[in-house]
Design an enzyme around this catalytic site. Structure first.
Site, PDB file in Angstrom:
ATOM      1  N   ASN A  72       0.871  -1.182   0.000  1.00 30.24           N
ATOM      2  CA  ASN A  72       0.000   0.000   0.000  1.00 30.24           C
ATOM      3  C   ASN A  72       0.909   1.233   0.000  1.00 30.24           C
ATOM      4  O   ASN A  72       1.445   1.602   1.041  1.00 30.24           O
ATOM      5  CB  ASN A  72      -0.892  -0.051   1.255  1.00 30.24           C
ATOM      6  N   TRP A  73       1.041   1.839  -1.160  1.00 24.78           N
ATOM      7  CA  TRP A  73       1.967   2.983  -1.264  1.00 24.78           C
ATOM      8  C   TRP A  73       1.414   4.246  -0.626  1.00 24.78           C
ATOM      9  O   TRP A  73       2.124   5.224  -0.496  1.00 24.78           O
ATOM     10  CB  TRP A  73       2.280   3.258  -2.741  1.00 24.78           C
ATOM     11  N   LYS A  74       0.126   4.238  -0.286  1.00 24.05           N
ATOM     12  CA  LYS A  74      -0.509   5.457   0.244  1.00 24.05           C
ATOM     13  C   LYS A  74      -0.236   6.610  -0.722  1.00 24.05           C
ATOM     14  O   LYS A  74      -0.167   6.390  -1.920  1.00 24.05           O
ATOM     15  CB  LYS A  74      -0.023   5.726   1.672  1.00 24.05           C
ATOM     16  N   HIS A  80      -9.587   1.452   4.884  1.00 28.16           N
ATOM     17  CA  HIS A  80      -8.315   1.632   5.596  1.00 28.16           C
ATOM     18  C   HIS A  80      -8.524   2.648   6.712  1.00 28.16           C
ATOM     19  O   HIS A  80      -9.286   3.604   6.555  1.00 28.16           O
ATOM     20  CB  HIS A  80      -7.247   2.125   4.615  1.00 28.16           C
ATOM     21  N   GLU A 102      -6.884   5.056   7.702  1.00 27.41           N
ATOM     22  CA  GLU A 102      -6.626   6.454   7.312  1.00 27.41           C
ATOM     23  C   GLU A 102      -7.800   7.020   6.513  1.00 27.41           C
ATOM     24  O   GLU A 102      -8.116   8.198   6.609  1.00 27.41           O
ATOM     25  CB  GLU A 102      -5.312   6.532   6.509  1.00 27.41           C
ATOM     26  N   GLU A 144      -5.369  -4.704  10.813  1.00 26.07           N
ATOM     27  CA  GLU A 144      -4.348  -3.667  10.967  1.00 26.07           C
ATOM     28  C   GLU A 144      -4.618  -2.862  12.232  1.00 26.07           C
ATOM     29  O   GLU A 144      -5.378  -1.882  12.207  1.00 26.07           O
ATOM     30  CB  GLU A 144      -4.401  -2.697   9.784  1.00 26.07           C
ATOM     31  N   GLY A 195       2.456   2.471  10.771  1.00 25.33           N
ATOM     32  CA  GLY A 195       3.437   3.538  10.586  1.00 25.33           C
ATOM     33  C   GLY A 195       4.198   3.925  11.842  1.00 25.33           C
ATOM     34  O   GLY A 195       4.867   4.951  11.868  1.00 25.33           O
ATOM     35  N   SER A 206       3.334  -1.862  10.447  1.00 29.85           N
ATOM     36  CA  SER A 206       4.786  -1.944  10.648  1.00 29.85           C
ATOM     37  C   SER A 206       5.364  -3.319  10.302  1.00 29.85           C
ATOM     38  O   SER A 206       6.362  -3.746  10.901  1.00 29.85           O
ATOM     39  CB  SER A 206       5.169  -1.541  12.083  1.00 29.85           C
ATOM     40  N   GLY A 254       2.770  -1.053   4.374  1.00 32.99           N
ATOM     41  CA  GLY A 254       2.787   0.366   4.036  1.00 32.99           C
ATOM     42  C   GLY A 254       4.205   0.846   3.806  1.00 32.99           C
ATOM     43  O   GLY A 254       4.786   0.638   2.737  1.00 32.99           O
ATOM     44  N   GLY A 255       4.791   1.442   4.835  1.00 36.90           N
ATOM     45  CA  GLY A 255       6.119   2.057   4.713  1.00 36.90           C
ATOM     46  C   GLY A 255       7.155   1.161   4.045  1.00 36.90           C
ATOM     47  O   GLY A 255       7.895   1.604   3.149  1.00 36.90           O
TER      48      GLY A 255
HETATM   49  P1  PGA Z   1       2.702   0.460   7.708  1.00 37.28           P
HETATM   50  O1  PGA Z   1       1.244   0.669   7.069  1.00 37.28           O
HETATM   51  O2  PGA Z   1       3.242  -0.826   7.147  1.00 37.28           O
HETATM   52  O3  PGA Z   1       3.497   1.663   7.260  1.00 37.28           O
HETATM   53  O4  PGA Z   1       2.537   0.395   9.183  1.00 37.28           O
HETATM   54  C1  PGA Z   1       0.379  -0.409   6.851  1.00 37.28           C
HETATM   55  C2  PGA Z   1      -0.897   0.083   6.255  1.00 37.28           C
HETATM   56  O5  PGA Z   1      -1.344   1.181   6.628  1.00 37.28           O
HETATM   57  O6  PGA Z   1      -1.504  -0.586   5.401  1.00 37.28           O
END
Ligand code: PGA
Length: 270
Positions: A11-13, A103, A105, A175, A181, A221, A242-243
C-alpha cells in the site's frame, strides 16, 4: 486444511508519482528475477495512488511480472456527478484486481463508515475485483482488552449480508491502528489471535469452506525483520505493507520470506 496462497500487498498510500513508480517497478522486477522468485507461490500486489496505476501496469506487462495491481479506495457509486471520485468499473477496466476498503486512514480523514463500506465492497465485487477490507483496534480498545471483539465486529458490520461466493472473494487485513506507521508491530501471537477470531467469524457466518478460503492479512509496521515470525500463525496469510513497500529491496525480501514461511508452515502441518 486448504492451502491458501499468501498475499503480499504494498500500500503505497500517497507516495510515488508515476515516474518514481516506474523506477520502483523496474527495480522490483530486477530483484525478483535475480532471486528466481516463484510468482505462483504468492499473490504480489502493488497499490499505487490512482495517478500511478497505469504506469505501473504498463511496466509490469513489459517486464512480464506476474503481479497484480490494486487501488487504495473506490467510490461506492457507479457514475455521475461525484467530483473527484473513481468508480470500481474504471479500476477494473484499467486492469486492477484488488481494492483496499476502509483503511483506517480513510475512515479517519474521509466520511467512510460501515454503510458505505458495504456498498464499496459490493461495487468492487460487482466489477470482478477483490476487496481488501481493513479492520483493527486503536490503542484504547487494546488497553481495555476488547480488541478481538472490536475487529470481529468491524468485519461483521460490513460482511454480514453477502453470499458465500462473494464472501470467498473478500480479503481481510487486520491492521491495529497503533501499529500503522509507528514501528510498533503486533506480536505474532496477537496477529494470530485476531486472524483466528476473524476466521472463526467466517466459519460461524458462512461455514467451513468459505472460512478456509478467505485470506486474512496482517498490516502495521510489517517488514522483512518481522514477516517470518508473523507468518507463524496458521491464520495469517500474508501482509498489507505500508512504509516497507516503498523500498523495493525490503518489499522483495518480505515477498520471499512470506513464500518461504508459508512453505515451511505447510510442511509442518503435513
Ligand atoms: P505500515 O502501514 O506498514 O506503514 O505500518 C500499513 C498500512 O497502513 O496498510
Amino acid at each position: 486444511m486448504t492451502q491458501r496462497i499468501p498475499v503480499v500487498a504494498g500500500n503505497w498510500k500517497m507516495n510515488f508519482d508515476h515516474l518514481e513508480a516506474t523506477y520502483f517497478i523496474q527495480k522490483l522486477a530486477w530483484l525478483l528475477r535475480d532471486a528466481h522468485f516463484n510468482y505462483k507461490a504468492a499473490d504480489i500486489v502493488i497499490m499505487p495512488p490512482f495517478t500511478s496505476i497505469r504506469s505501473v501496469e504498463v511496466l509490469v506487462e513489459a517486464e512480464k511480472m506476474k503481479i497484480s495491481v490494486g487501488a487504495q479506495t473506490v467510490s461506492e457509486t457507479a457514475e455521475g456527478a461525484f467530483t473527484g471520485d473513481i468508480s470500481a468499473q474504471m479500476l477494473a477496466k484499467l486492469g486492477c484486481s484488488y481494492v483496499i476498503i476502509g483503511h483506517s486512514e480513510r475512515r479517519k480523514y474521509h466520511p467512510e463508515d460501515d454503510a458505505n463500506l458495504v456498498d464499496k465492497v459490493r461495487a468492487v465485487l460487482a466489477a470482478g475485483m477483490s476487496p481488501i477490507l481493513c479492520v483493527g483496534e486503536s490503542f484504547e480498545e487494546r488497553r481495555q482488552g476488547i480488541e478481538l471483539g472490536y475487529a470481529v465486529q468491524q468485519v461483521s458490520d460490513v460482511m454480514r449480508d453477502f453470499s458465500d461466493e462473494e464472501a470467498r472473494k473478500v480479503l481481510i487485513a487486520y491492521e491495529p491502528i497503533w501499529a500503522i506507521g509507528t514501528g510498533m508491530v503486533a506480536t505474532p501471537q496477537s496477529a494470530q489471535d485476531a486472524a483466528g477470531a476473524i476466521r472463526e467469524y467466517f466459519r460461524t457466518t458462512y461455514g467451513e469452506s468459505v472460512s478456509e478460503s478467505v485470506r486474512i492479512l496482517y498490516g502495521g509496521s510489517a517488514n522483512a525483520s518481522n514477516a517470518s515470525s508473523l507468518m507463524e500463525g496458521p491464520d495469517v496469510d500474508g501482509f498489507l505493507v505500508g512504509g516497507a513497500s516503498l523500498d523495493a529491496e525490503e518489499f522483495s525480501r518480505i515477498a520471499r520470506l512470506t513464500v518461504k514461511s508459508a512453505k515451511d508452515r505447510a510442511h509442518r502441518a503435513a
